[in-house]
Scaffold this motif. Structure first.
Motif, short mmCIF file in Angstrom:
data_model
loop_
_atom_site.label_atom_id
_atom_site.label_comp_id
_atom_site.label_asym_id
_atom_site.label_seq_id
_atom_site.Cartn_x
_atom_site.Cartn_y
_atom_site.Cartn_z
N ALA A 95 0.83 -1.20 0.00
CA ALA A 95 0.00 0.00 0.00
C ALA A 95 0.86 1.26 0.00
O ALA A 95 0.53 2.25 -0.66
CB ALA A 95 -0.93 -0.01 1.22
N LEU A 96 1.97 1.24 0.74
CA LEU A 96 2.87 2.40 0.75
C LEU A 96 3.48 2.63 -0.64
O LEU A 96 3.63 3.79 -1.07
CB LEU A 96 3.97 2.21 1.79
CG LEU A 96 3.54 2.27 3.26
CD1 LEU A 96 4.72 1.96 4.17
CD2 LEU A 96 2.95 3.62 3.60
N LYS A 97 3.81 1.55 -1.32
CA LYS A 97 4.38 1.69 -2.66
C LYS A 97 3.34 2.21 -3.64
O LYS A 97 3.61 3.11 -4.45
CB LYS A 97 4.95 0.36 -3.14
CG LYS A 97 6.28 -0.03 -2.50
CD LYS A 97 6.78 -1.33 -3.07
CE LYS A 97 8.17 -1.64 -2.53
NZ LYS A 97 9.19 -0.70 -3.05
N ALA A 98 2.12 1.64 -3.60
CA ALA A 98 1.08 2.07 -4.52
C ALA A 98 0.64 3.49 -4.23
O ALA A 98 0.42 4.29 -5.15
CB ALA A 98 -0.11 1.11 -4.44
N GLY A 99 0.47 3.83 -2.94
CA GLY A 99 0.04 5.17 -2.59
C GLY A 99 1.12 6.22 -2.72
O GLY A 99 0.82 7.41 -2.86
N GLY A 100 2.37 5.80 -2.68
CA GLY A 100 3.46 6.77 -2.79
C GLY A 100 3.49 7.48 -4.12
O GLY A 100 3.75 8.69 -4.18
N TYR A 101 3.20 6.76 -5.19
CA TYR A 101 3.19 7.39 -6.50
C TYR A 101 2.05 8.40 -6.62
O TYR A 101 2.17 9.44 -7.26
CB TYR A 101 3.09 6.33 -7.59
CG TYR A 101 4.28 5.40 -7.62
CD1 TYR A 101 5.51 5.82 -8.09
CD2 TYR A 101 4.16 4.09 -7.16
CE1 TYR A 101 6.61 4.98 -8.12
CE2 TYR A 101 5.25 3.23 -7.19
CZ TYR A 101 6.47 3.67 -7.67
OH TYR A 101 7.55 2.82 -7.68
N THR A 102 0.91 8.10 -5.97
CA THR A 102 -0.20 9.03 -6.01
C THR A 102 0.10 10.29 -5.23
O THR A 102 -0.27 11.40 -5.63
CB THR A 102 -1.47 8.36 -5.44
OG1 THR A 102 -1.68 7.13 -6.10
CG2 THR A 102 -2.68 9.24 -5.63
N ILE A 103 0.76 10.15 -4.08
CA ILE A 103 1.18 11.33 -3.30
C ILE A 103 2.07 12.24 -4.14
O ILE A 103 1.91 13.46 -4.16
CB ILE A 103 1.90 10.89 -2.02
CG1 ILE A 103 0.91 10.34 -1.00
CG2 ILE A 103 2.66 12.05 -1.41
CD1 ILE A 103 1.55 9.93 0.29
N GLN A 104 3.01 11.64 -4.83
CA GLN A 104 3.95 12.43 -5.63
C GLN A 104 3.23 13.13 -6.78
O GLN A 104 3.50 14.30 -7.07
CB GLN A 104 5.06 11.54 -6.15
CG GLN A 104 6.16 12.29 -6.89
CD GLN A 104 7.24 11.34 -7.39
OE1 GLN A 104 6.99 10.17 -7.61
NE2 GLN A 104 8.44 11.85 -7.58
N ALA A 105 2.30 12.42 -7.43
CA ALA A 105 1.63 12.99 -8.59
C ALA A 105 0.59 14.04 -8.21
O ALA A 105 0.47 15.07 -8.88
CB ALA A 105 0.97 11.88 -9.41
N ALA A 106 -0.16 13.79 -7.13
CA ALA A 106 -1.27 14.68 -6.78
C ALA A 106 -0.84 15.88 -5.94
O ALA A 106 -1.46 16.94 -6.03
CB ALA A 106 -2.35 13.90 -6.04
N ASN A 107 0.18 15.73 -5.12
CA ASN A 107 0.55 16.79 -4.18
C ASN A 107 1.97 17.30 -4.36
O ASN A 107 2.42 18.13 -3.56
CB ASN A 107 0.38 16.30 -2.74
CG ASN A 107 -1.04 15.85 -2.45
OD1 ASN A 107 -1.91 16.66 -2.16
ND2 ASN A 107 -1.29 14.55 -2.54
N ASP A 108 2.67 16.79 -5.35
CA ASP A 108 4.05 17.20 -5.61
C ASP A 108 4.93 16.99 -4.38
O ASP A 108 5.79 17.82 -4.04
CB ASP A 108 4.10 18.66 -6.04
CG ASP A 108 5.43 19.01 -6.71
OD1 ASP A 108 6.10 18.07 -7.19
OD2 ASP A 108 5.80 20.20 -6.76
#
Length: 432
Positions: free
Chosen positions: A369-382
């Motif tokens: 979950a940390l790996k999958a959500g990490g990319y979303t954090i980077q893309a959505a919130n810079d």
């Protein structure tokens, strides 16, 4: 006369209870047992692991807030309008963790449930190799061995599975099974070398596994650049040919998701490791050697053979991870980066799971979950992806330091008894 005695009649003294009669039941023992059970649970490894994750999220929230430009801008006039700073901190942290949830569990912004649940399937996809490789590391831990050679075992297993996958053209089920078995055998052989050297020569498994990681990496890199070995014919790139469709793990819930049947294989591997450790005679020998090899030797257990068996099985488990990478994630052709750091992440998964099969399973899901959500954090919130890596490191740090977690949350230590308050002795009591 058997009535109630009058005032002029003497009353017979009460008869003392017989020595054989049971004493009246008291709730003191039950209460002490209950308190002891609560202390064991609150100070146990499950609660410590949960609180370690919570602490890591709190520290991660602080790092997210400190590195956010809006928070830094609002902090410049904190004493004039402190509410703006707190609002900016809340927006930064909440948006980051909501994005992580949407990228790892469920995305509420999707129009349908099938599309919204896709992040969960990505989490399971990332968790698949982490769980099974973590099981391989945890199994060695239970025997007292430090198997940090997951990278090399995974590379050899992926190469073996890929070679069987593109070199032959067999019926669908048979081809896939043989390719997976090839990966298991490759990982088992590579780890078995460590067990054999440990048993026969006493070589330290940490040094041997590190050296074998380098050997495996450069060996696979050489084979991927050499025609006739693993390099695709007519290609100058260090990449293997694509495996046949018959050897590819089929999707588990349809082509719209990346999750394959490799996850089902991982669940079976978890059940097998649980049975092996807790229900089999070989598992009993594993646990005995892990607790005290000298006592196990005195009891008649062949410790050297146990080391070899443990590393063979551990390498085979990591081999499943290599097969899932070669046949499920990179069926178009593996490269030298097929391990994707899974071999080293498996160590953290095994530590977080306390080397217990189902604990490793849950820890693998968390890191997926940390790996999958990490990319979303980077893309959505810079937000830098490094924040997620820091979260993983903090989780391991807190899990590896239970006294620190107990001190922060004032938790009891399992097995200890509560301290009784010392009585207050006054001068009058001392005089008596």
């Amino acid at each position: 006369m058997t009535g109630t005695p009058t005032s002029g009649q003497p009353v017979a003294p009460a008869q003392p209870a017989q020595s054989g009669s049971p004493a009246p039941a008291s709730g003191h023992d039950d209460q002490s047992r209950w308190n002891q059970a609560v202390r064991e649970i609150m100070g146990g490894p499950v609660v410590i692991s949960i609180l370690a994750v919570l602490l890591a999220l709190i520290v991660g929230a602080i790092l997210i807030a400190v590195t956010d430009p809006d928070v830094q801008r609002a902090a410049g006039y904190f004493f004039a309008r402190p509410g703006d700073t707190f609002a900016a901190i809340w927006n930064s942290v909440s948006n980051a963790y909501v994005s992580m949830f949407q990228g790892a569990i469920y995305n509420f912004r999707r129009p349908s449930f099938a599309a919204g649940i896709r992040p969960l399937t990505e989490t399971l996809t990332f968790a698949t190799p982490l769980i099974v490789s973590g099981l391989g590391v945890a199994l060695a831990f239970r025997v007292g061995l430090f198997n940090i050679g997951g990278q090399g075992q995974l590379l050899i297993a992926a190469a073996a599975s890929a070679w069987v996958g593109f070199s032959f053209n067999l019926p669908p089920v048979v081809h896939l099974v043989l390719a997976v078995v090839a990966g298991i055998v490759g990982g088992a052989i590579w780890a078995g070398i460590v067990g054999l050297l440990k048993a026969r020569t006493g070589a330290h498994e940490v040094i041997v596994t590190i050296m074998l990681n380098y050997i495996a990496f450069y060996l696979i890199s050489y084979m991927l650049r050499t025609q006739g070995l693993l390099q695709a014919p007519g290609s100058n790139n260090p990449k293997a040919p694509a495996v046949h469709d018959n050897a590819v793990f089929p999707p588990l819930f349809g082509a719209q998701y990346n999750l394959t049947w490799a996850f089902v294989v991982v669940i079976g591997a978890t059940v097998f490791v649980w049975w092996l450790i807790n229900r089999s005679s070989l598992g009993f020998r594993f646990r005995a050697v892990g607790e005290n090899p000298n006592a196990a030797r005195v009891a008649g257990i062949d410790v050297k053979n146990v080391y070899v068996y443990a590393m063979l099985i551990a390498g085979g488990l990591v081999g499943i991870a290599g097969a899932s990478q070669a046949l499920g994630v990179f069926p178009q052709g593996i490269s030298s980066g097929v391990d994707a750091g899974i071999g080293f992440d498996a160590i953290t998964v095994a530590l977080l799971g306390r080397s217990r099969p189902w604990g490793v399973f849950i820890a693998g899901l968390l890191f997926g979950a940390l790996k999958a959500g990490g990319y979303t954090i980077q893309a959505a919130n810079d937000i830098p992806i490094d924040i997620v890596l820091i979260l993983q490191s903090l989780i391991v740090l807190f899990v590896a330091a239970p006294p620190l977690v107990r001190a922060i949350f004032r938790l009891p230590t399992p097995g200890s008894t509560p301290r009784r308050p010392r009585p207050i002795v006054t001068k009058e009591v001392e005089a008596k």
